[in-house]
Design an enzyme around this catalytic site. Structure first.
Site, PDB file in Angstrom:
ATOM      1  N   GLU A  59      50.821 -64.707 -51.214  1.00 12.19           N
ATOM      2  CA  GLU A  59      51.173 -65.995 -51.809  1.00 12.19           C
ATOM      3  C   GLU A  59      52.443 -65.894 -52.654  1.00 12.19           C
ATOM      4  OE1 GLU A  59      47.034 -65.950 -50.580  1.00 12.19           O
ATOM      5  OE2 GLU A  59      48.158 -64.607 -51.897  1.00 12.19           O
ATOM      6  N   PRO A 267      48.071 -49.957 -45.085  1.00 13.68           N
ATOM      7  CA  PRO A 267      46.835 -50.615 -45.529  1.00 13.68           C
ATOM      8  C   PRO A 267      47.140 -51.746 -46.499  1.00 13.68           C
ATOM      9  CG  PRO A 267      46.680 -48.217 -45.715  1.00 13.68           C
ATOM     10  CD  PRO A 267      48.111 -48.537 -45.445  1.00 13.68           C
ATOM     11  N   ARG A 268      46.312 -52.771 -46.462  1.00 11.43           N
ATOM     12  CA  ARG A 268      46.540 -53.961 -47.277  1.00 11.43           C
ATOM     13  C   ARG A 268      46.360 -53.682 -48.774  1.00 11.43           C
ATOM     14  NH1 ARG A 268      48.971 -58.985 -47.131  1.00 11.43           N
ATOM     15  NH2 ARG A 268      47.900 -60.446 -48.483  1.00 11.43           N
ATOM     16  N   MET A 308      53.925 -50.556 -52.107  1.00  9.47           N
ATOM     17  CA  MET A 308      53.866 -52.008 -51.983  1.00  9.47           C
ATOM     18  C   MET A 308      55.279 -52.592 -51.913  1.00  9.47           C
ATOM     19  SD  MET A 308      50.617 -52.461 -51.952  1.00  9.47           S
ATOM     20  CE  MET A 308      50.564 -54.254 -52.038  1.00  9.47           C
ATOM     21  N   GLY A 309      55.386 -53.751 -51.259  1.00  7.29           N
ATOM     22  CA  GLY A 309      56.636 -54.500 -51.250  1.00  7.29           C
ATOM     23  C   GLY A 309      57.701 -53.964 -50.316  1.00  7.29           C
ATOM     24  N   LEU A 336      54.853 -64.391 -39.913  1.00 10.41           N
ATOM     25  CA  LEU A 336      56.233 -64.853 -39.955  1.00 10.41           C
ATOM     26  C   LEU A 336      57.211 -63.753 -40.344  1.00 10.41           C
ATOM     27  CD1 LEU A 336      55.749 -68.312 -41.669  1.00 10.41           C
ATOM     28  CD2 LEU A 336      55.837 -67.763 -39.249  1.00 10.41           C
ATOM     29  N   GLU A 337      56.734 -62.772 -41.111  1.00 16.10           N
ATOM     30  CA  GLU A 337      57.652 -61.711 -41.540  1.00 16.10           C
ATOM     31  C   GLU A 337      58.207 -60.930 -40.349  1.00 16.10           C
ATOM     32  OE1 GLU A 337      55.229 -59.730 -44.422  1.00 16.10           O
ATOM     33  OE2 GLU A 337      56.014 -60.935 -46.067  1.00 16.10           O
TER      34      GLU A 337
END
Length: 421
Positions: A59, A267-268, A308-309, A336-337
């Site tokens: 988000e 991994p998320r 991350m990121g 979309l990425e």
């Protein structure tokens, strides 16, 4: 109904806190700044802020172009961005640094909501996607704060989940000034939830307007130079528990025909990084890890992205992208990425969180949908072996991404109207 809801929130708060503590055992970020979750933090000394709430990393990424548009249009207004997860908070810091005030959104307890709103003193509240918290919404209405749900989406599953509280949710939605839905389907579901037609408009998905850093493709090429430009490379991004094993089994199948193939696996959730690394090693792959090795070498078969990121440059470096959360009933993640980078997309059967986007991508030829996990290896292997098919799919994916842009401009018109009113 609201009294019973609030009573229930007070009763379950100790359980929520214990869960927070348990998650913090694996990821220490959950143990930090816990007071903010009860509205306890130093008042930043601001007034008339523009407040944007984005639950977590996905988000926050979706909100990025909107936050930057707010900065540009209202340079004198303080900006507050709230999240719920440590990873979301870290992403806010990565994207915006000290240019925004970042705190956790408090639990939906009346005293916590009052404290939070009293300290950030918002002139406008923007909730990204779907976060319906009755006490928060009523608190905004009581203070005359216009409330906009931007990039609003509502899956069939979420609609069913709200059903037991439909009366309370309907009353909470009456506190909302406007709901900017991603699609006609989302708008229709909000109507079923109790929103009035006059509250609704369909503006598209903010994620189509996400900026693509100029260095992203260059970074991806730099990665490929490090591990070998001719190697077939695929990425399994934002994977959840129950998905890594099918992904690794798929990679074994890929290696049968393409022995120099490389799998990038991300991994998320950070608390699962070590677990996934252990699973990869136990299966006998030659492994490298982002935080330790930097980049995979020429002999690496599986590279674990435990940071991350950084997904975008890794998407840019891959020939094929599998987007996780879709082999298990999580509902999928942002397709979309990779589409923005002309990378062909593969998803599983569970994509209800991004239903219309994913369907459009598949229908237009930019993605492949699997019926079950066992199909993943064959699908990825076929794409890695067919350069022409990959290029055509990548072009279609990019076309879908480009054709849907413009949601930020439409949301900003709503923001301007609400602030003028």
């Amino acid at each position: 109904m609201r009294f019973l809801y609030t009573l229930a929130m007070y009763l379950v708060t100790p359980i929520i806190v214990m869960r927070l503590l348990a998650r913090g055992v694996r990821y220490r970020g959950y143990h930090r700044r816990w007071r903010e979750r009860f509205g306890i933090f130093p008042a930043p000394g601001i007034n008339g802020s523009l407040w944007v709430h984005a639950v977590s990393v996905g988000e926050v990424n979706a909100a990025e172009p909107l936050v930057k548009a707010l900065m540009l249009a209202y340079p004198d207004a303080p900006l507050v961005v709230t999240t719920v997860t440590p990873t979301g908070s870290e992403r806010v810091l990565q994207l915006f640094g000290e240019s925004v005030h970042s705190v956790y959104l408090p639990y939906d307890l009346p005293f916590a909501v009052r404290s939070f709103l009293r300290k950030i003193r918002p002139r406008l509240a923007v909730i990204v996607e779907t976060e319906i918290w009755p006490n928060l919404y009523f608190g905004c209405r009581r203070r005359g704060i216009p409330l906009l749900i931007a990039n609003a989406r509502l899956s069939e599953r979420s609609l069913r989940g709200y059903a037991p509280l439909k009366g309370l949710v309907r009353a909470a939605l009456r506190c909302v000034s406007h709901i900017a839905a991603q699609s006609r389907t989302d708008a229709a579901r909000y109507r079923l939830l109790g929103a009035e037609p006059t509250q609704l408009s369909v503006v598209g998905n903010l994620k189509f307007d996400m900026p693509l850093p100029a260095a992203t493709k260059g970074g991806g090429q730099g990665f490929r130079d490090a591990w070998g430009t001719a190697r077939p490379v695929w990425i399994a991004a934002s994977t959840h528990e129950g998905e890594e094993m099918p992904v690794l089994e798929a990679h074994l199948k890929v290696l049968e025909r393409l022995p120099d193939a490389l799998l990038l696996i991300a991994p998320r959730h950070p608390e699962r990084f070590r677990q996934v690394e252990g699973a990869v090693r136990n299966l006998g792959f030659t492994v490298a890890v982002r935080s330790v090795d930097g980049l995979p070498g020429h002999a690496t078969q599986c590279f674990v992205i435990d940071t991350m990121g950084e997904l975008m440059p890794f998407y840019a470096s891959a020939d094929v992208a599998f987007v996780g959360g879709s082999l298990v009933p999580i509902g999928g993640h942002n397709v979309l990425e990779p589409a923005a980078l002309s990378t062909p997309v593969v998803v599983g059967p569970h994509t209800f969180n991004f239903e219309e986007i994913t369907n459009t991508l598949v229908q237009e030829g930019g993605g492949v949908r699997l019926h079950e996990a066992s199909e993943l290896g064959d699908a990825v292997r076929a794409l890695l072996r067919d350069g022409n098919e990959r290029r055509q799919m990548g072009d279609c994916a990019r076309h879908v991404f480009e054709s849907e842009r413009g949601a930020v401009e439409r949301v900003m018109r709503l923001v301007d109207r609400l602030l003028e009113e």
